[in-house]
Scaffold this active site. Structure first.
Site, PDB file in Angstrom:
ATOM      1  N   SER A 132     105.335-106.144  -7.469  1.00 26.70           N
ATOM      2  CA  SER A 132     105.560-107.423  -7.390  1.00 26.70           C
ATOM      3  C   SER A 132     105.346-108.556  -7.348  1.00 26.70           C
ATOM      4  CB  SER A 132     106.636-107.258  -8.429  1.00 26.70           C
ATOM      5  OG  SER A 132     107.112-108.615  -9.074  1.00 26.70           O
ATOM      6  N   TYR A 139     116.110-106.684  -7.965  1.00 28.75           N
ATOM      7  CA  TYR A 139     115.266-106.198  -8.861  1.00 28.75           C
ATOM      8  C   TYR A 139     114.615-105.969  -7.865  1.00 28.75           C
ATOM      9  CZ  TYR A 139     111.259-105.745 -11.087  1.00 28.75           C
ATOM     10  OH  TYR A 139     109.241-105.788 -11.026  1.00 28.75           O
ATOM     11  N   LYS A 178     112.156-103.587  -4.981  1.00 28.72           N
ATOM     12  CA  LYS A 178     110.858-103.552  -5.119  1.00 28.72           C
ATOM     13  C   LYS A 178     110.631-103.624  -3.928  1.00 28.72           C
ATOM     14  CE  LYS A 178     108.708-102.576  -9.488  1.00 28.72           C
ATOM     15  NZ  LYS A 178     108.072-101.530  -9.859  1.00 28.72           N
TER      16      LYS A 178
HETATM   17  P1  NAD Z   1     108.069-101.916 -18.667  1.00 30.97           P
HETATM   18  O1  NAD Z   1     109.650-101.451 -18.998  1.00 30.97           O
HETATM   19  O2  NAD Z   1     107.293-102.234 -20.406  1.00 30.97           O
HETATM   20  O3  NAD Z   1     106.999-100.236 -18.680  1.00 30.97           O
HETATM   21  C1  NAD Z   1     108.269 -99.411 -18.125  1.00 30.97           C
HETATM   22  C2  NAD Z   1     108.313 -97.941 -18.464  1.00 30.97           C
HETATM   23  O4  NAD Z   1     109.073 -96.866 -17.156  1.00 30.97           O
HETATM   24  C3  NAD Z   1     109.016 -98.183 -19.714  1.00 30.97           C
HETATM   25  O5  NAD Z   1     108.414 -97.323 -20.919  1.00 30.97           O
HETATM   26  C4  NAD Z   1     109.730 -97.155 -19.132  1.00 30.97           C
HETATM   27  O6  NAD Z   1     111.048 -96.387 -20.509  1.00 30.97           O
HETATM   28  C5  NAD Z   1     109.633 -96.257 -18.083  1.00 30.97           C
HETATM   29  N1  NAD Z   1     111.253 -95.685 -17.314  1.00 30.97           N
HETATM   30  C6  NAD Z   1     112.424 -96.702 -16.358  1.00 30.97           C
HETATM   31  N2  NAD Z   1     112.344 -95.841 -15.747  1.00 30.97           N
HETATM   32  C7  NAD Z   1     112.406 -94.307 -15.933  1.00 30.97           C
HETATM   33  C8  NAD Z   1     112.854 -92.993 -15.067  1.00 30.97           C
HETATM   34  N3  NAD Z   1     113.462 -93.242 -14.438  1.00 30.97           N
HETATM   35  N4  NAD Z   1     111.902 -91.846 -15.698  1.00 30.97           N
HETATM   36  C9  NAD Z   1     110.696 -92.147 -16.650  1.00 30.97           C
HETATM   37  N5  NAD Z   1     110.371 -93.498 -17.926  1.00 30.97           N
HETATM   38  C10 NAD Z   1     110.870 -94.298 -16.885  1.00 30.97           C
HETATM   39  O7  NAD Z   1     107.379-102.363 -17.710  1.00 30.97           O
HETATM   40  P2  NAD Z   1     106.201-103.154 -17.324  1.00 30.97           P
HETATM   41  O8  NAD Z   1     106.304-104.085 -17.735  1.00 30.97           O
HETATM   42  O9  NAD Z   1     105.796-102.176 -17.968  1.00 30.97           O
HETATM   43  O10 NAD Z   1     106.452-103.058 -15.848  1.00 30.97           O
HETATM   44  C11 NAD Z   1     105.832-101.714 -15.237  1.00 30.97           C
HETATM   45  C12 NAD Z   1     105.900-101.841 -13.788  1.00 30.97           C
HETATM   46  O11 NAD Z   1     105.638-103.248 -13.393  1.00 30.97           O
HETATM   47  C13 NAD Z   1     107.502-101.300 -13.197  1.00 30.97           C
HETATM   48  O12 NAD Z   1     107.799-100.952 -12.697  1.00 30.97           O
HETATM   49  C14 NAD Z   1     108.284-103.229 -13.235  1.00 30.97           C
HETATM   50  O13 NAD Z   1     109.378-103.371 -11.982  1.00 30.97           O
HETATM   51  C15 NAD Z   1     106.479-103.467 -12.199  1.00 30.97           C
HETATM   52  N6  NAD Z   1     105.992-104.828 -12.429  1.00 30.97           N
HETATM   53  C16 NAD Z   1     106.009-105.634 -13.789  1.00 30.97           C
HETATM   54  C17 NAD Z   1     106.038-106.836 -13.474  1.00 30.97           C
HETATM   55  C18 NAD Z   1     105.742-107.746 -15.172  1.00 30.97           C
HETATM   56  O14 NAD Z   1     106.673-109.029 -15.114  1.00 30.97           O
HETATM   57  N7  NAD Z   1     106.035-107.239 -16.766  1.00 30.97           N
HETATM   58  C19 NAD Z   1     105.323-107.405 -12.285  1.00 30.97           C
HETATM   59  C20 NAD Z   1     105.860-106.983 -11.847  1.00 30.97           C
HETATM   60  C21 NAD Z   1     105.437-105.924 -11.263  1.00 30.97           C
HETATM   61  C1  WQD Z   2     107.258-118.268 -15.815  1.00 26.29           C
HETATM   62  C2  WQD Z   2     108.297-119.987 -15.887  1.00 26.29           C
HETATM   63  C3  WQD Z   2     110.119-120.569 -15.937  1.00 26.29           C
HETATM   64  C4  WQD Z   2     111.683-118.897 -19.368  1.00 26.29           C
HETATM   65  C5  WQD Z   2     109.821-113.006 -13.806  1.00 26.29           C
HETATM   66  C6  WQD Z   2     110.371-112.436 -12.883  1.00 26.29           C
HETATM   67  C7  WQD Z   2     109.354-111.543 -11.681  1.00 26.29           C
HETATM   68  C8  WQD Z   2     108.130-110.772 -12.193  1.00 26.29           C
HETATM   69  C9  WQD Z   2     107.644-112.038 -13.758  1.00 26.29           C
HETATM   70  C10 WQD Z   2     108.667-108.108 -12.373  1.00 26.29           C
HETATM   71  C11 WQD Z   2     109.390-120.572 -14.639  1.00 26.29           C
HETATM   72  C12 WQD Z   2     109.581-120.975 -16.905  1.00 26.29           C
HETATM   73  C13 WQD Z   2     110.521-119.187 -18.986  1.00 26.29           C
HETATM   74  C14 WQD Z   2     112.074-120.066 -20.581  1.00 26.29           C
HETATM   75  C15 WQD Z   2     111.080-121.726 -19.411  1.00 26.29           C
HETATM   76  N1  WQD Z   2     108.752-109.515 -12.705  1.00 26.29           N
HETATM   77  N2  WQD Z   2     110.452-120.517 -18.607  1.00 26.29           N
HETATM   78  N3  WQD Z   2     111.541-120.277 -20.287  1.00 26.29           N
HETATM   79  O1  WQD Z   2     110.545-116.151 -13.335  1.00 26.29           O
HETATM   80  O2  WQD Z   2     107.672-116.003 -12.764  1.00 26.29           O
HETATM   81  O3  WQD Z   2     109.029-114.175 -13.018  1.00 26.29           O
HETATM   82  O4  WQD Z   2     108.715-111.964 -14.399  1.00 26.29           O
HETATM   83  O5  WQD Z   2     108.143-108.316 -11.147  1.00 26.29           O
HETATM   84  O6  WQD Z   2     110.468-110.510 -11.282  1.00 26.29           O
HETATM   85  O7  WQD Z   2     111.438-113.035 -11.972  1.00 26.29           O
HETATM   86  O8  WQD Z   2     108.391-115.562 -15.098  1.00 26.29           O
HETATM   87  O9  WQD Z   2     108.300-115.821 -17.446  1.00 26.29           O
HETATM   88  O10 WQD Z   2     109.943-115.234 -16.844  1.00 26.29           O
HETATM   89  O11 WQD Z   2     109.018-117.939 -16.038  1.00 26.29           O
HETATM   90  O12 WQD Z   2     111.138-122.340 -18.715  1.00 26.29           O
HETATM   91  O13 WQD Z   2     111.814-119.462 -21.855  1.00 26.29           O
HETATM   92  O14 WQD Z   2     108.259-120.248 -17.153  1.00 26.29           O
HETATM   93  O15 WQD Z   2     111.572-121.077 -15.628  1.00 26.29           O
HETATM   94  O16 WQD Z   2     109.089-121.043 -14.540  1.00 26.29           O
HETATM   95  P1  WQD Z   2     108.947-115.410 -13.619  1.00 26.29           P
HETATM   96  P2  WQD Z   2     109.104-116.062 -16.619  1.00 26.29           P
END
Ligand code: NAD
Ligand code: WQD
Length: 338
Positions: free
Chosen positions: A126, A150, A154
């Site tokens: 991430s 979190y 990562k």
């Molecule tokens: P999500 O929660 O929709 O998907 C994650 C899945 O993993 C879920 O289905 C959950 O049930 C499963 N899971 C969690 N722990 C588990 C375990 N111990 N064993 C088996 N299954 C397990 O999340 P997502 O948005 O699809 O994110 C996927 C990956 O990408 C995550 O690792 C997250 O940290 C990373 N990521 C997400 C974002 C985002 O904004 N969505 C951004 C950057 C990185």
């Molecule tokens: C985006 C922008 C907020 C909600 C987060 C995690 C990051 C990653 C993705 C996994 C910011 C603004 C938001 C609201 C708002 N996940 N905002 N009102 O913070 O960039 O990232 O999700 O790895 O780790 O921190 O994403 O969508 O929360 O916010 O004004 O109700 O929207 O302040 O500027 P962010 P976000």
């Protein structure tokens, strides 16, 4: 049986979209998910899109016996590892659980891969590993520092996987640093389903549009950005999913690992996203300005040169498509609940 990709967390948001792209490209897919943040039904939805369902094993990646059984049952050539917990706020309340699940889970997975002799891995990292960036766009070489448990989980996973690759060059690991994934599959059948009130901007906007909240709280309008609101690199989840296939191809062809940003390279402010949503859907989003959200950075978007050059991949879908697809999915969720 065809060459199979194991997707951990494959019933989740990004994993399910990646399962679709892999299957449409001819791969066989087996999903392991404990359903702690997703539903079994998603596999049927993936089947409606692709014409066939992935194999599904309900279980936890910290269960070594289960993983050994999965590796023994399918001809797995690579793993895409999405399983993890992802809420920044929750990670403060449940730091030990986040470390156990995300870091312990990854350690358990790589140990099982080692036992099975499968050493090709694509990992969901991430942009959170860049913390407060010194400058934007952020290159992969930027300093790594995190501001919450979190993000730390990562970074610890990245460190572990870097170490593994350095120690044993049979490992091929892609560390993919996602920026802000949004949107949903154009079919409207799969998408992001936040539990409770969403923390992220796009699902909050779609819920305001659906009448679930009276207005959007805009966290801060005094950042040094185009209009004072926070700027992020929103990337369509289908583009992101395709980035995983590009990373897999890279590992196969180059025989070595890579650490790469997956973003569009363009920054979009909160108010610009609100305007794009209205333009795409015709729906006005009432909003009010609130104080800055603790821990937020002003501006965060990706340098994308490496992804273009090494993976021959770039994000193609517009902010308008992200909004239209997120809204189509929100309508499906809404109809299911009525
Ligand atoms: P999500 O929660 O929709 O998907 C994650 C899945 O993993 C879920 O289905 C959950 O049930 C499963 N899971 C969690 N722990 C588990 C375990 N111990 N064993 C088996 N299954 C397990 O999340 P997502 O948005 O699809 O994110 C996927 C990956 O990408 C995550 O690792 C997250 O940290 C990373 N990521 C997400 C974002 C985002 O904004 N969505 C951004 C950057 C990185
Ligand atoms: C985006 C922008 C907020 C909600 C987060 C995690 C990051 C990653 C993705 C996994 C910011 C603004 C938001 C609201 C708002 N996940 N905002 N009102 O913070 O960039 O990232 O999700 O790895 O780790 O921190 O994403 O969508 O929360 O916010 O004004 O109700 O929207 O302040 O500027 P962010 P976000």
């Amino acid at each position: 049986m065809k060459n199979t990709i194991l997707i951990t967390g494959g019933t989740g948001y990004i994993g399910s979209h990646t399962a679709v792209e892999l299957m449409l490209a001819g791969w066989d897919v087996v999903v392991v998910d404990n359903l702690c943040n997703s539903e079994r039904l998603t596999m049927e939805r993936v089947a409606s899109i692709c014409g066939q369902a992935p194999h599904f094993v309900q279980g936890d990646i910290r269960d070594a016996v289960l993983l050994d059984k999965v590796f023994a049952s399918y001809p797995i050539s690579a793993v895409m590892h999405f399983a993890g917990l992802k809420s920044v706020g929750e990670s403060w309340q449940q730091a030990a659980h986040y470390l156990d699940n995300n870091v312990g889970g990854t350690a358990c997975l790589v140990a099982a891969m080692e036992r099975a002799g499968v050493r090709r891995l694509v990992f969901s990292s991430s942009a959170t590993v860049y913390g407060q960036p010194d400058a934007v766009p952020i290159p992969e070489s930027a300093p790594l520092r995190t501001t919450n448990p979190y993000g730390r989980s990562k970074l610890l996973c990245e460190d572990m996987l870097r170490e593994l690759q350095t120690a044993d060059n049979r490992w091929q690991i892609a560390l993919l640093r996602y920026f802000n994934p949004v949107g949903a599959h154009a079919s409207g059948l799969i998408g992001e389903k936040p539990s409770g009130v969403p923390n992220n901007l796009m699902p909050y906007i779609t819920q305001v549009a659906a009448g679930k909240h009276p207005f959007l709280r805009v966290f801060g309008d005094d950042y040094p950005t185009v209009d004072g609101t926070g700027v992020r690199d929103y990337i369509h989840v289908v583009d992101l999913a395709k980035g995983h296939l590009a990373a897999l191809r890279y590992l196969e062809q180059e025989g070595k690992g890579i650490t790469v940003n997956l973003g569009t390279g363009s920054g979009v402010s909160v108010l610009q996203l609100v305007a794009a949503f209205t333009q795409a859907t015709g729906i006005q989003i009432p909003y009010q300005i609130f104080p800055r959200r603790p821990g937020d950075v002003a501006s965060c978007y990706a340098a994308t040169d490496l992804a273009r050059e090494a993976l021959d991949w770039r994000a193609k879908l517009s902010v308008g498509a992200m909004c239209a697809d997120a809204w189509r999915w929100e309508n499906l969720v809404k109809n299911m609940q009525e």
